[in-house]
Motif scaffolding. Structure first.
Motif, PDB file in Angstrom:
ATOM      1  N   GLY A 353      90.222  40.612  85.997  1.00  0.00           N
ATOM      2  CA  GLY A 353      90.871  39.569  86.787  1.00  0.00           C
ATOM      3  C   GLY A 353      89.884  38.749  87.585  1.00  0.00           C
ATOM      4  O   GLY A 353      90.056  37.539  87.768  1.00  0.00           O
ATOM      5  N   ARG A 354      88.810  39.386  88.100  1.00  0.00           N
ATOM      6  CA  ARG A 354      87.795  38.641  88.853  1.00  0.00           C
ATOM      7  C   ARG A 354      87.124  37.596  87.987  1.00  0.00           C
ATOM      8  O   ARG A 354      86.873  36.470  88.417  1.00  0.00           O
ATOM      9  CB  ARG A 354      86.748  39.605  89.412  1.00  0.00           C
ATOM     10  N   ILE A 355      86.814  37.966  86.755  1.00  0.00           N
ATOM     11  CA  ILE A 355      86.152  37.024  85.844  1.00  0.00           C
ATOM     12  C   ILE A 355      87.056  35.830  85.578  1.00  0.00           C
ATOM     13  O   ILE A 355      86.620  34.669  85.641  1.00  0.00           O
ATOM     14  CB  ILE A 355      85.778  37.726  84.524  1.00  0.00           C
ATOM     15  N   LEU A 356      88.323  36.118  85.291  1.00  0.00           N
ATOM     16  CA  LEU A 356      89.266  35.034  85.019  1.00  0.00           C
ATOM     17  C   LEU A 356      89.467  34.174  86.271  1.00  0.00           C
ATOM     18  O   LEU A 356      89.491  32.939  86.192  1.00  0.00           O
ATOM     19  CB  LEU A 356      90.599  35.612  84.560  1.00  0.00           C
ATOM     20  N   ARG A 357      89.625  34.823  87.422  1.00  0.00           N
ATOM     21  CA  ARG A 357      89.842  34.078  88.657  1.00  0.00           C
ATOM     22  C   ARG A 357      88.667  33.150  88.949  1.00  0.00           C
ATOM     23  O   ARG A 357      88.846  31.965  89.253  1.00  0.00           O
ATOM     24  CB  ARG A 357      90.021  35.059  89.814  1.00  0.00           C
ATOM     25  N   ASP A 358      87.442  33.680  88.861  1.00  0.00           N
ATOM     26  CA  ASP A 358      86.276  32.877  89.203  1.00  0.00           C
ATOM     27  C   ASP A 358      86.061  31.740  88.215  1.00  0.00           C
ATOM     28  O   ASP A 358      85.439  30.725  88.554  1.00  0.00           O
ATOM     29  CB  ASP A 358      85.027  33.758  89.262  1.00  0.00           C
ATOM     30  N   ALA A 359      86.602  31.904  87.012  1.00  0.00           N
ATOM     31  CA  ALA A 359      86.505  30.820  86.031  1.00  0.00           C
ATOM     32  C   ALA A 359      87.596  29.778  86.233  1.00  0.00           C
ATOM     33  O   ALA A 359      87.367  28.577  86.032  1.00  0.00           O
ATOM     34  CB  ALA A 359      86.587  31.392  84.620  1.00  0.00           C
ATOM     35  N   LEU A 360      88.764  30.234  86.636  1.00  0.00           N
ATOM     36  CA  LEU A 360      89.914  29.329  86.716  1.00  0.00           C
ATOM     37  C   LEU A 360      90.058  28.633  88.061  1.00  0.00           C
ATOM     38  O   LEU A 360      90.605  27.526  88.136  1.00  0.00           O
ATOM     39  CB  LEU A 360      91.195  30.093  86.398  1.00  0.00           C
ATOM     40  N   VAL A 361      89.599  29.265  89.153  1.00  0.00           N
ATOM     41  CA  VAL A 361      89.755  28.650  90.473  1.00  0.00           C
ATOM     42  C   VAL A 361      89.116  27.269  90.547  1.00  0.00           C
ATOM     43  O   VAL A 361      89.745  26.322  91.035  1.00  0.00           O
ATOM     44  CB  VAL A 361      89.211  29.587  91.578  1.00  0.00           C
ATOM     45  N   PRO A 362      87.864  27.081  90.059  1.00  0.00           N
ATOM     46  CA  PRO A 362      87.289  25.730  90.121  1.00  0.00           C
ATOM     47  C   PRO A 362      88.105  24.704  89.350  1.00  0.00           C
ATOM     48  O   PRO A 362      88.260  23.556  89.797  1.00  0.00           O
ATOM     49  CB  PRO A 362      85.897  25.910  89.502  1.00  0.00           C
ATOM     50  N   VAL A 363      88.646  25.113  88.203  1.00  0.00           N
ATOM     51  CA  VAL A 363      89.470  24.197  87.408  1.00  0.00           C
ATOM     52  C   VAL A 363      90.738  23.843  88.180  1.00  0.00           C
ATOM     53  O   VAL A 363      91.136  22.670  88.265  1.00  0.00           O
ATOM     54  CB  VAL A 363      89.833  24.839  86.051  1.00  0.00           C
ATOM     55  N   GLY A 364      91.366  24.870  88.762  1.00  0.00           N
ATOM     56  CA  GLY A 364      92.589  24.619  89.508  1.00  0.00           C
ATOM     57  C   GLY A 364      92.363  23.721  90.706  1.00  0.00           C
ATOM     58  O   GLY A 364      93.174  22.837  90.995  1.00  0.00           O
ATOM     59  N   LEU A 365      91.244  23.922  91.423  1.00  0.00           N
ATOM     60  CA  LEU A 365      90.965  23.094  92.592  1.00  0.00           C
ATOM     61  C   LEU A 365      90.727  21.640  92.206  1.00  0.00           C
ATOM     62  O   LEU A 365      91.127  20.721  92.927  1.00  0.00           O
ATOM     63  CB  LEU A 365      89.755  23.643  93.348  1.00  0.00           C
ATOM     64  N   ARG A 366      90.089  21.422  91.064  1.00  0.00           N
ATOM     65  CA  ARG A 366      89.855  20.037  90.616  1.00  0.00           C
ATOM     66  C   ARG A 366      91.152  19.340  90.247  1.00  0.00           C
ATOM     67  O   ARG A 366      91.251  18.111  90.302  1.00  0.00           O
ATOM     68  CB  ARG A 366      88.889  20.024  89.429  1.00  0.00           C
ATOM     69  N   MET A 367      92.149  20.121  89.877  1.00  0.00           N
ATOM     70  CA  MET A 367      93.423  19.537  89.457  1.00  0.00           C
ATOM     71  C   MET A 367      94.367  19.279  90.623  1.00  0.00           C
ATOM     72  O   MET A 367      95.401  18.635  90.448  1.00  0.00           O
ATOM     73  CB  MET A 367      94.109  20.459  88.437  1.00  0.00           C
ATOM     74  N   VAL A 368      94.017  19.791  91.808  1.00  0.00           N
ATOM     75  CA  VAL A 368      94.875  19.593  92.971  1.00  0.00           C
ATOM     76  C   VAL A 368      94.804  18.136  93.405  1.00  0.00           C
ATOM     77  O   VAL A 368      93.734  17.621  93.739  1.00  0.00           O
ATOM     78  CB  VAL A 368      94.455  20.509  94.134  1.00  0.00           C
ATOM     79  N   ARG A 369      95.915  17.460  93.391  1.00  0.00           N
ATOM     80  CA  ARG A 369      95.936  16.042  93.768  1.00  0.00           C
ATOM     81  C   ARG A 369      96.005  15.902  95.291  1.00  0.00           C
ATOM     82  O   ARG A 369      96.538  16.775  95.974  1.00  0.00           O
ATOM     83  CB  ARG A 369      97.132  15.335  93.129  1.00  0.00           C
ATOM     84  N   PRO A 370      95.466  14.818  95.815  1.00  0.00           N
ATOM     85  CA  PRO A 370      95.545  14.601  97.259  1.00  0.00           C
ATOM     86  C   PRO A 370      96.995  14.626  97.745  1.00  0.00           C
ATOM     87  O   PRO A 370      97.883  14.055  97.116  1.00  0.00           O
ATOM     88  CB  PRO A 370      94.928  13.209  97.430  1.00  0.00           C
ATOM     89  N   GLY A 371      97.215  15.323  98.824  1.00  0.00           N
ATOM     90  CA  GLY A 371      98.566  15.391  99.381  1.00  0.00           C
ATOM     91  C   GLY A 371      99.467  16.410  98.724  1.00  0.00           C
ATOM     92  O   GLY A 371     100.661  16.477  99.066  1.00  0.00           O
ATOM     93  N   ALA A 372      98.918  17.233  97.813  1.00  0.00           N
ATOM     94  CA  ALA A 372      99.768  18.193  97.102  1.00  0.00           C
ATOM     95  C   ALA A 372     100.417  19.206  98.041  1.00  0.00           C
ATOM     96  O   ALA A 372     101.486  19.741  97.743  1.00  0.00           O
ATOM     97  CB  ALA A 372      98.951  18.920  96.035  1.00  0.00           C
ATOM     98  N   GLN A 373      99.769  19.477  99.173  1.00  0.00           N
ATOM     99  CA  GLN A 373     100.305  20.454 100.112  1.00  0.00           C
ATOM    100  C   GLN A 373     101.032  19.799 101.285  1.00  0.00           C
ATOM    101  O   GLN A 373     101.381  20.473 102.260  1.00  0.00           O
ATOM    102  CB  GLN A 373      99.172  21.333 100.646  1.00  0.00           C
ATOM    103  N   ASN A 374     101.284  18.503 101.185  1.00  0.00           N
ATOM    104  CA  ASN A 374     101.963  17.822 102.292  1.00  0.00           C
ATOM    105  C   ASN A 374     103.375  18.347 102.515  1.00  0.00           C
ATOM    106  O   ASN A 374     103.909  18.245 103.624  1.00  0.00           O
ATOM    107  CB  ASN A 374     102.000  16.311 102.052  1.00  0.00           C
ATOM    108  N   TRP A 375     103.995  18.905 101.480  1.00  0.00           N
ATOM    109  CA  TRP A 375     105.345  19.454 101.654  1.00  0.00           C
ATOM    110  C   TRP A 375     105.319  20.615 102.663  1.00  0.00           C
ATOM    111  O   TRP A 375     106.326  20.873 103.336  1.00  0.00           O
ATOM    112  CB  TRP A 375     105.919  19.936 100.327  1.00  0.00           C
ATOM    113  N   ILE A 376     104.163  21.258 102.795  1.00  0.00           N
ATOM    114  CA  ILE A 376     104.031  22.312 103.793  1.00  0.00           C
ATOM    115  C   ILE A 376     103.641  21.734 105.147  1.00  0.00           C
ATOM    116  O   ILE A 376     104.308  21.967 106.155  1.00  0.00           O
ATOM    117  CB  ILE A 376     102.958  23.340 103.372  1.00  0.00           C
ATOM    118  N   HIS A 377     102.583  20.963 105.175  1.00  0.00           N
ATOM    119  CA  HIS A 377     101.960  20.580 106.432  1.00  0.00           C
ATOM    120  C   HIS A 377     102.594  19.363 107.103  1.00  0.00           C
ATOM    121  O   HIS A 377     102.566  19.249 108.326  1.00  0.00           O
ATOM    122  CB  HIS A 377     100.470  20.316 106.211  1.00  0.00           C
TER     123      HIS A 377
END
Length: 399
Positions: A353-377
């Protein structure tokens, strides 16, 4: 004037009392602990939505803690996985802050008392029963109190929740422990106000540098039985072993931290079947505790307190008010609890899981659009707006 007993003196309780006062309900806060004291944990984050909720009742946290608008994520090898904001700033520049838990509790308690609200310590609730058109609470010290309403702001192990629903599902134990502290100034490679968080090989570690150079840190070791009984020396030895193979200043930070280290369990509540019954209702962690990984516990508690008071202000009776409050809150908070659980699970991934996480987290962060968490904040609470809900006429109730 209507009256309320507020059970719990953490975040939700004093904020609820102040909001209720503004809504025309006189509240008294009852806290189980014998007196003001540092609470479990060392510091917390208050996000934009929590700051906004406090502003709705005239509470300002300016001067407490320091802004922490971003998080930098790394693997145990030291590789940068990416950076993410903790919420887009408001138009006036407001961002989330990190502050000592005890400082926030003291501010809220003292501000409530300044407004004439009574805060009683040493009163642990044991029972509550209907009393005419109100409710009577009984405490472990033999005392009792009556009021029109009883509001449970008594945390994840809420007694009020079990009085409302004796068959309520108990809190869920999370797979990581929590420990943290305040270390003296030292070189850590972190920018002031930016959290550094490391997915270590055996445990998760995070820290931020305060304006005075001090290092505020936390660690999430894997859960183990008997952790609460570990001595300071045992905690330090265990943390040193957990982070020995990581490229991180964790060991130096922990070893330089003065005082006694103590860890604690974490729980969440994926769903609470019943939030209210008769003249009783739960708010904050008593209704929807979330993993610390969400960074939203205090903010959600403040939101609950303000929204409940608005509903009681505008609804014709408590039952209608409680239903409206639950309608405003349930979907939102349960979504945040789920998000927190997902974030927490990433901290305890196995070798694959660590290997997959460390590979996928950078991809996921790049895909986060600006304001994606505005529904929370960016959830603004307009105190003056009329609550809309079943059984509530348009327009404000008087008083």
């Amino acid at each position: 004037m209507r009256t309320a007993l507020v059970i719990g003196g953490g975040v939700a309780g004093p904020v609820a009392a102040m909001a209720l006062q503004r809504a025309g309900v006189a509240a008294t806060v009852f806290e189980a602990r014998p007196g003001p004291a540092d609470e479990q944990g060392v510091f917390l984050t208050l996000q934009i939505n929590g700051i906004d909720a406090l502003r709705a009742v005239g509470v300002d946290v300016a001067g407490l803690g320091f802004p922490t608008p971003a998080i930098r994520l790394r693997s145990g090898s030291g590789r940068l996985l990416g950076q993410v904001g903790t919420g887009e700033p408001l138009a006036d520049g407001t961002v989330g802050v990190t502050l000592r838990r005890s400082d926030l509790y003291a501010l809220l308690r003292e501000e409530a008392q300044r407004r004439g609200i009574t805060v009683e310590h040493g009163h642990r609730l044991v029972d509550a029963v209907p009393d005419g058109d109100g409710v009577r609470a009984s405490f472990a010290d033999g005392g009792s109190a009556t009021a029109d309403l009883l509001i449970g702001a008594d945390g994840v192990h809420s007694r009020v929740r079990t009085l409302i629903d004796p068959a309520a599902t108990p809190p869920r134990l999370l797979p990581v422990l929590n420990v943290g502290g305040f270390a003296p100034p030292q070189e850590t490679g972190a920018e002031p106000g930016v959290y550094e968080m490391v997915f270590g090989r055996r445990a998760f570690f995070g820290w931020a540098v305060a304006p005075d150079g001090g290092v505020w840190w936390f660690a999430n070791p894997p859960w183990r039985a008997g952790a609460a009984a570990l001595t300071d020396a045992q905690w330090r030895t265990w943390l040193r072993d957990l982070f020995a193979d990581d490229r991180t200043p964790a060991t130096a930070i922990v070893e330089s931290t003065p005082g006694e280290l103590r860890g604690w369990d974490s729980h969440d509540l994926p769903s609470v079947r019943r939030w209210h019954d008769g003249r009783m209702v739960v708010i904050g962690d008593a209704a929807h505790a979330t993993s610390p990984a969400s960074g939203q516990g205090a903010s959600m508690a403040a939101e609950d307190a303000v929204q409940l008071a608005r509903c009681l202000r505008d609804a014709p009776d408590p039952a209608t008010a409680f239903t409206a409050y639950e309608g405003l809150r349930r979907d939102r908070v349960q979504r945040i609890v789920r998000a927190g659980a997902r974030a927490g699970k990433q901290k305890v991934a196995g070798p694959v899981g660590r290997i997959l996480r460390d590979a996928l987290v950078p991809v996921g962060l790049r895909m986060v659009r600006p304001g994606a968490q505005n529904w929370i904040h960016h959830r603004h609470i307009d105190w003056d707006a009329a609550v809309v809900g079943p059984g509530i006429r348009s327009g404000r109730r008087s008083g």
